[in-house]
Design an enzyme around this catalytic site. Sequence first.
Site, PDB file in Angstrom:
ATOM      1  N   LYS A 261       0.827  -1.209   0.000  1.00  0.00           N
ATOM      2  CA  LYS A 261       0.000   0.000   0.000  1.00  0.00           C
ATOM      3  C   LYS A 261       0.858   1.254   0.000  1.00  0.00           C
ATOM      4  CE  LYS A 261      -4.374  -1.745   1.651  1.00  0.00           C
ATOM      5  NZ  LYS A 261      -5.346  -1.846   2.761  1.00  0.00           N
TER       6      LYS A 261
ATOM      7  N   LYS B 299      -6.443 -15.017  -9.542  1.00  0.00           N
ATOM      8  CA  LYS B 299      -7.713 -15.004  -8.824  1.00  0.00           C
ATOM      9  C   LYS B 299      -8.584 -13.826  -9.291  1.00  0.00           C
ATOM     10  CE  LYS B 299      -9.184 -14.424  -4.163  1.00  0.00           C
ATOM     11  NZ  LYS B 299      -8.830 -14.113  -2.799  1.00  0.00           N
TER      12      LYS B 299
ATOM     13  N   LYS C 210     -11.724  -7.683  -7.431  1.00  0.00           N
ATOM     14  CA  LYS C 210     -12.446  -6.461  -7.763  1.00  0.00           C
ATOM     15  C   LYS C 210     -11.500  -5.287  -7.995  1.00  0.00           C
ATOM     16  CE  LYS C 210     -13.238  -5.846  -2.895  1.00  0.00           C
ATOM     17  NZ  LYS C 210     -14.145  -6.055  -1.790  1.00  0.00           N
TER      18      LYS C 210
END
Length: 337
Positions: free
Chosen positions: A119, A201, A204
């Site tokens: 992040k 995978k 979103k």
Amino acid sequence: METNTPEVKKTIFSGIQPSGSLTIGNYIGALRNFTLLQDDYNCIYCVVDMHAITVRQDPAQLRRRCLEVAATYIACGLDPKKNIIYCQSHVSGHAELAWILNCFTYMGELSRMTQYKDKCARHADNINAGLFDYPVLMAADILLYQADLVPIGADQKQHLELTRNIAQRFNSIYGDVFTVPEGYFGKVGSRIMSLQEPTRKMSKSDPDECYIAILDPEDAIRRKIKRAVTDSDGEIRYDPENKPGVSNLLSIIAAMSGQEIDSVVSDLQGQGYGALKNRCTEVVLDTLLPIQAEHARLMADKGYLQSILDENAQRANHLAQKTLRKIQKKVGFAARG
Ligand code: TRP
């Protein structure tokens, strides 16, 4: 000798980011299975809006998405009377316990967290203390309810491991106060892959064409499945290694129809990928359209949704206070009159 003492139900806790686009991967791998747990476990599903603000959010959008996620959970069949579905910020115990746990967590442990490092790389302009402390708030979420089991994806294993370490550290100083939680992993094989890159995978955070959101409109679902990546040998066969795209569509059909993969394959024997995609579209729509209708009904009835969230936050708060009082006493905070 037999006793009639009912076994104490175990507690399951899960946190969901209010990002709004839960995918069919979330549905198949998690949500759908949660409905099977609601009678045998005490299940708590928390919409983690406090975690969400560790990256910048648009307030109006965040507010709407919190309701949307809660409504999606209910629309997928989770009974809000049996499960506790609520917003993290409505229960102040999360922040209060997080503070205490901060004092039992080392800087070194937090700086090793891979999600934190990722992040920081992605949000270099906003490396705030909340981002660093994210895993401690997550530990507080879980430990606040003395959860036994935590359903998580592989990407959250490191955070759960840290939670266990904090719990054990605390217990070794103050006696057995916290339940040390275990991960709860879905069945292998229920992993749904990206429609465009079927070796990865479904996520979103990938471009729109890669995933099907539970709330995607019908035409988007049709389009995305039509454009899903397959291969050029034309044979319908389940072989994830060599035919990841075709195998993924077969898994989706099997998972959503409840049919075995073998029988899906034999139904489609001798047909082309067009038929495979049509079948896939059909089962996805059969599953999602009723969920979407229920979701729309809930979102249109804000009063009801609000009353559910309020009631559930109260139930959560009651449990949270029990743990918090115990912990505050252990660390030596003065008693209240
Ligand atoms: N960090 C989790 C994720 O990104 C969300 C989360 C917050 C969570 N608190 C939790 C998951 C507690 C399980 C238990 O998916």
